[in-house]
Design a protein around this motif. Structure first.
Motif, PDB file in Angstrom:
ATOM      1  N   UNK A   1     -20.608  72.329 -49.490  1.00 63.15           N
ATOM      2  CA  UNK A   1     -20.608  73.386 -48.264  1.00 63.15           C
ATOM      3  C   UNK A   1     -21.362  74.702 -48.689  1.00 63.15           C
ATOM      4  N   UNK A   2     -20.979  75.130 -49.903  1.00 58.93           N
ATOM      5  CA  UNK A   2     -21.452  76.489 -50.462  1.00 58.93           C
ATOM      6  C   UNK A   2     -22.951  76.518 -50.503  1.00 58.93           C
ATOM      7  N   UNK A   3     -23.357  75.293 -50.811  1.00 60.68           N
ATOM      8  CA  UNK A   3     -24.865  75.201 -51.511  1.00 60.68           C
ATOM      9  C   UNK A   3     -25.742  75.091 -50.326  1.00 60.68           C
ATOM     10  N   UNK A   4     -25.420  74.622 -49.377  1.00 60.54           N
ATOM     11  CA  UNK A   4     -26.462  74.793 -48.161  1.00 60.54           C
ATOM     12  C   UNK A   4     -26.691  73.298 -47.615  1.00 60.54           C
ATOM     13  N   UNK A   5     -27.685  73.396 -46.655  1.00 63.11           N
ATOM     14  CA  UNK A   5     -28.086  72.136 -45.751  1.00 63.11           C
ATOM     15  C   UNK A   5     -28.511  71.060 -46.711  1.00 63.11           C
ATOM     16  N   UNK A   6     -29.600  71.475 -47.526  1.00 62.39           N
ATOM     17  CA  UNK A   6     -30.382  70.416 -48.261  1.00 62.39           C
ATOM     18  C   UNK A   6     -29.298  69.374 -49.197  1.00 62.39           C
ATOM     19  N   UNK A   7     -28.327  70.028 -49.884  1.00 65.23           N
ATOM     20  CA  UNK A   7     -27.254  69.183 -50.563  1.00 65.23           C
ATOM     21  C   UNK A   7     -26.576  68.489 -49.882  1.00 65.23           C
ATOM     22  N   UNK A   8     -26.078  69.293 -48.693  1.00 62.80           N
ATOM     23  CA  UNK A   8     -25.154  68.552 -47.644  1.00 62.80           C
ATOM     24  C   UNK A   8     -26.001  67.072 -47.206  1.00 62.80           C
ATOM     25  N   UNK A   9     -27.035  67.138 -46.861  1.00 56.53           N
ATOM     26  CA  UNK A   9     -27.861  66.046 -46.462  1.00 56.53           C
ATOM     27  C   UNK A   9     -28.042  64.875 -47.583  1.00 56.53           C
ATOM     28  N   UNK A  10     -28.301  65.446 -48.754  1.00 53.16           N
ATOM     29  CA  UNK A  10     -28.552  64.446 -50.014  1.00 53.16           C
ATOM     30  C   UNK A  10     -27.170  63.860 -50.157  1.00 53.16           C
ATOM     31  N   UNK A  11     -26.005  64.388 -50.200  1.00 53.75           N
ATOM     32  CA  UNK A  11     -25.030  63.861 -50.265  1.00 53.75           C
ATOM     33  C   UNK A  11     -24.639  62.839 -49.301  1.00 53.75           C
ATOM     34  N   UNK A  12     -24.879  62.927 -47.892  1.00 50.69           N
ATOM     35  CA  UNK A  12     -24.831  62.079 -46.842  1.00 50.69           C
ATOM     36  C   UNK A  12     -25.633  60.770 -47.193  1.00 50.69           C
ATOM     37  N   UNK A  13     -26.896  61.152 -47.711  1.00 52.76           N
ATOM     38  CA  UNK A  13     -27.789  59.980 -48.000  1.00 52.76           C
ATOM     39  C   UNK A  13     -27.282  58.944 -49.324  1.00 52.76           C
ATOM     40  N   UNK A  14     -26.587  59.642 -50.166  1.00 54.30           N
ATOM     41  CA  UNK A  14     -26.239  58.901 -51.350  1.00 54.30           C
ATOM     42  C   UNK A  14     -24.995  58.135 -50.845  1.00 54.30           C
ATOM     43  N   UNK A  15     -24.167  58.852 -50.062  1.00 56.24           N
ATOM     44  CA  UNK A  15     -23.085  58.064 -49.721  1.00 56.24           C
ATOM     45  C   UNK A  15     -23.495  56.471 -48.683  1.00 56.24           C
ATOM     46  N   UNK A  16     -24.493  56.913 -47.869  1.00 58.07           N
ATOM     47  CA  UNK A  16     -25.248  55.682 -47.143  1.00 58.07           C
ATOM     48  C   UNK A  16     -25.380  54.552 -48.169  1.00 58.07           C
ATOM     49  N   UNK A  17     -26.231  55.090 -49.267  1.00 53.13           N
ATOM     50  CA  UNK A  17     -26.844  54.036 -50.369  1.00 53.13           C
ATOM     51  C   UNK A  17     -25.678  53.179 -50.895  1.00 53.13           C
ATOM     52  N   UNK A  18     -24.435  53.949 -51.035  1.00 54.93           N
ATOM     53  CA  UNK A  18     -23.026  53.168 -51.426  1.00 54.93           C
ATOM     54  C   UNK A  18     -22.698  52.395 -50.672  1.00 54.93           C
ATOM     55  N   UNK A  19     -22.562  52.375 -49.065  1.00 50.54           N
ATOM     56  CA  UNK A  19     -22.093  51.612 -48.205  1.00 50.54           C
ATOM     57  C   UNK A  19     -23.185  50.274 -48.064  1.00 50.54           C
ATOM     58  N   UNK A  20     -24.559  50.710 -48.660  1.00 48.28           N
ATOM     59  CA  UNK A  20     -25.349  49.497 -48.319  1.00 48.28           C
ATOM     60  C   UNK A  20     -25.623  48.426 -49.674  1.00 48.28           C
ATOM     61  N   UNK A  21     -24.817  49.106 -50.506  1.00 46.74           N
ATOM     62  CA  UNK A  21     -24.908  48.365 -52.112  1.00 46.74           C
ATOM     63  C   UNK A  21     -24.118  47.303 -52.426  1.00 46.74           C
ATOM     64  N   UNK A  22     -24.687  46.257 -53.012  1.00 47.22           N
ATOM     65  CA  UNK A  22     -23.959  45.193 -53.521  1.00 47.22           C
ATOM     66  C   UNK A  22     -23.044  45.712 -54.578  1.00 47.22           C
ATOM     67  N   UNK A  23     -23.797  46.410 -55.300  1.00 46.69           N
ATOM     68  CA  UNK A  23     -23.198  46.815 -56.652  1.00 46.69           C
ATOM     69  C   UNK A  23     -23.433  48.237 -57.077  1.00 46.69           C
ATOM     70  N   UNK A  24     -22.444  49.151 -57.433  1.00 38.65           N
ATOM     71  CA  UNK A  24     -22.650  50.389 -57.882  1.00 38.65           C
ATOM     72  C   UNK A  24     -22.557  50.730 -59.287  1.00 38.65           C
ATOM     73  N   UNK A  25     -23.543  51.472 -59.755  1.00 39.36           N
ATOM     74  CA  UNK A  25     -23.226  51.906 -61.396  1.00 39.36           C
ATOM     75  C   UNK A  25     -22.831  53.222 -61.201  1.00 39.36           C
ATOM     76  N   UNK A  26     -21.876  53.347 -61.754  1.00 36.99           N
ATOM     77  CA  UNK A  26     -21.114  54.807 -61.821  1.00 36.99           C
ATOM     78  C   UNK A  26     -21.508  55.326 -63.194  1.00 36.99           C
ATOM     79  N   UNK A  27     -22.423  56.453 -63.138  1.00 38.67           N
ATOM     80  CA  UNK A  27     -22.957  57.159 -64.433  1.00 38.67           C
ATOM     81  C   UNK A  27     -21.901  58.022 -64.837  1.00 38.67           C
TER      82      UNK A  27
END
Length: 413
Positions: free
Chosen positions: A213-239
């Motif tokens: 929230x403190x870092x601004x709009x770009x990171x907020x959208x990036x995190x949202x896109x990352x969460x959507x990728x998790x929802x669509x994934x068959x397998x997640x690799x947690x690094x």
């Protein structure tokens, strides 16, 4: 997409189709003009590589601004490419853009198509012009019917997610730097391994909500896109970063993958920095990691180095096993023989006082494997008994790395 200039850094590539013609659509970061982004040189390098590989180029210009000197500079660079160029005059829904499309014919490219990308106006006409120029030998290039396994590489910023994608793909798909937050979009690569096909997505690092929230709009959208990728994934690799070990935020990210029903493999990266510490250290590291990720006791843990490539091949092998387990169906007769054997040794326990018997069981779904147990009384299994059942199912039927869902129903009379 955000109003912040330079939001896109990586080259994003996705399969598309228009009027029966399949093709791969590639979006590059802003390559021309001044930029304050410290990674601008890397953006340019990746963008140039995409230009060289293209069969058709779409030159997007701003209809509100009209023809500017920067457009002339870009058109000079595009003339060196020996492929068709289509000019897309964007933002033509704005009254300031009216009648300005004619200016862009001076660039020497045809056709010139007016569009309003935000609302979709004119996009069909643009697609007609694109597909008319795709070489015949490319038709069907992306129409591969083979089933893809969707994989999301997830984790905190700067743990090596992009380096892992590049190593698996054997090419520089993602921009890599020491600067946390380098990746903003979810960048994907399609690769084949032992006749299997994987679509591997490198996501932006997910930090704690307060920091996002403190870092601004770009990171907020990036995190949202990352969460959507998790929802669509068959397998997640947690690094995770082996030097730092597992953190609360790693557990939070893993929890999101588990909730989404993804299969999960934990990749302890930067293991090359841990060499020489012996097998006792490895075991202690894994034990401590599992302690912090208690609900992920079923997820395989791999010690890898994305920088050197050590054991990265094992990542694909493990993903393949987990993806297969996540789709496995167990015959009802086999499942009920398992129930009879397990309950004979360890009868069901429930929060209530009445004696509970499992009458029969059935698998009602996959991705993840989901089972329903029919009992003689309306109840739920005690948490510890449900955990026991899940563990026995996993051991008996080889359900490696995948969540397992259990429902309990009272059999109707």
């Amino acid at each position: 997409v955000t109003p912040v200039a330079g939001t896109t850094r990586d080259v994003n590539s996705l399969p598309a189709e228009w009027q029966g013609t399949p093709f791969r659509l590639v979006d590059t970061g802003g390559m021309f003009g001044a930029s304050e982004d410290p990674l601008h040189e890397l953006v340019i390098q990746h963008g140039r590589r995409a230009l060289k590989e293209a069969d058709v180029l779409v030159f997007v210009v701003d209809g509100r601004e009209g023809l500017v000197s920067g457009d002339e500079e870009i058109s000079a660079a595009l003339r060196t490419a020996s492929v068709p160029v289509v000019v897309a005059v964007n933002k033509t829904d704005d009254r300031r853009a009216r009648g300005r499309a004619l200016e862009f014919y001076k660039l020497g490219f045809e056709p010139v198509v007016e569009v309003a990308a935000e609302h979709g106006d004119g996009v069909g006409d643009l697609l007609d012009e694109i597909t008319a120029r795709i070489p015949a030998h490319r038709d069907g290039a992306t129409a591969d019917e083979q089933q893809e396994t969707a994989v999301a590489i997830v984790g905190r910023p700067n743990v090596g997610k992009s380096s892992l994608l590049n190593k698996l793909a054997h090419e520089e798909r993602s921009i890599v730097s020491e600067m946390p937050g380098t990746t903003r979009d979810s960048v994907d690569a399609v690769l084949k391994w032992h006749k299997r096909k994987f679509r591997i997505v490198d996501t932006a690092g997910i930090r704690r909500p307060g920091r996002v929230a403190r870092s601004g709009q770009v990171e907020a959208v990036s995190v949202l896109v990352a969460r959507r990728a998790i929802e669509k994934a068959d397998v997640a690799v947690l690094v995770i970063d082996s030097v730092e070990g597992g953190t609360d935020q790693d557990a939070t990210i893993a929890g999101e993958a588990e909730k989404a029903g993804c299969g999960i493999v934990v990749a302890a990266n930067k293991w090359d920095l841990m060499k020489g510490r012996g097998t006792v250290f490895s075991k202690e590291f894994d034990d401590k990691l599992r302690q912090g990720l208690k609900f992920l006791d079923y997820a395989p843990v791999l010690h890898i180095s994305a920088a050197t490539g050590e054991r990265t091949g094992k990542v694909l092998e493990t993903i393949d096993k987990i993806a297969e387990a996540r789709m496995r169906r167990i015959p009802t007769s086999e499942l009920n023989r398992f129930v009879a054997a397990v309950t004979a040794v360890h009868p069901p326990a429930s929060p209530g006082r009445r004696e509970v018997r499992i009458l029969y069981a059935a698998q009602i779904g996959v991705a993840p494997p989901t089972f329903v147990f029919f009992t003689n009384v309306a109840t739920e299994f005690h948490f510890s008994y449900q955990r026991f059942l899940v563990n026995r199912l996993r051991e008996s039927f080889g359900l490696i790395g995948t969540p397992i869902r259990i429902h309990v129903r009272r059999r109707e009379r």
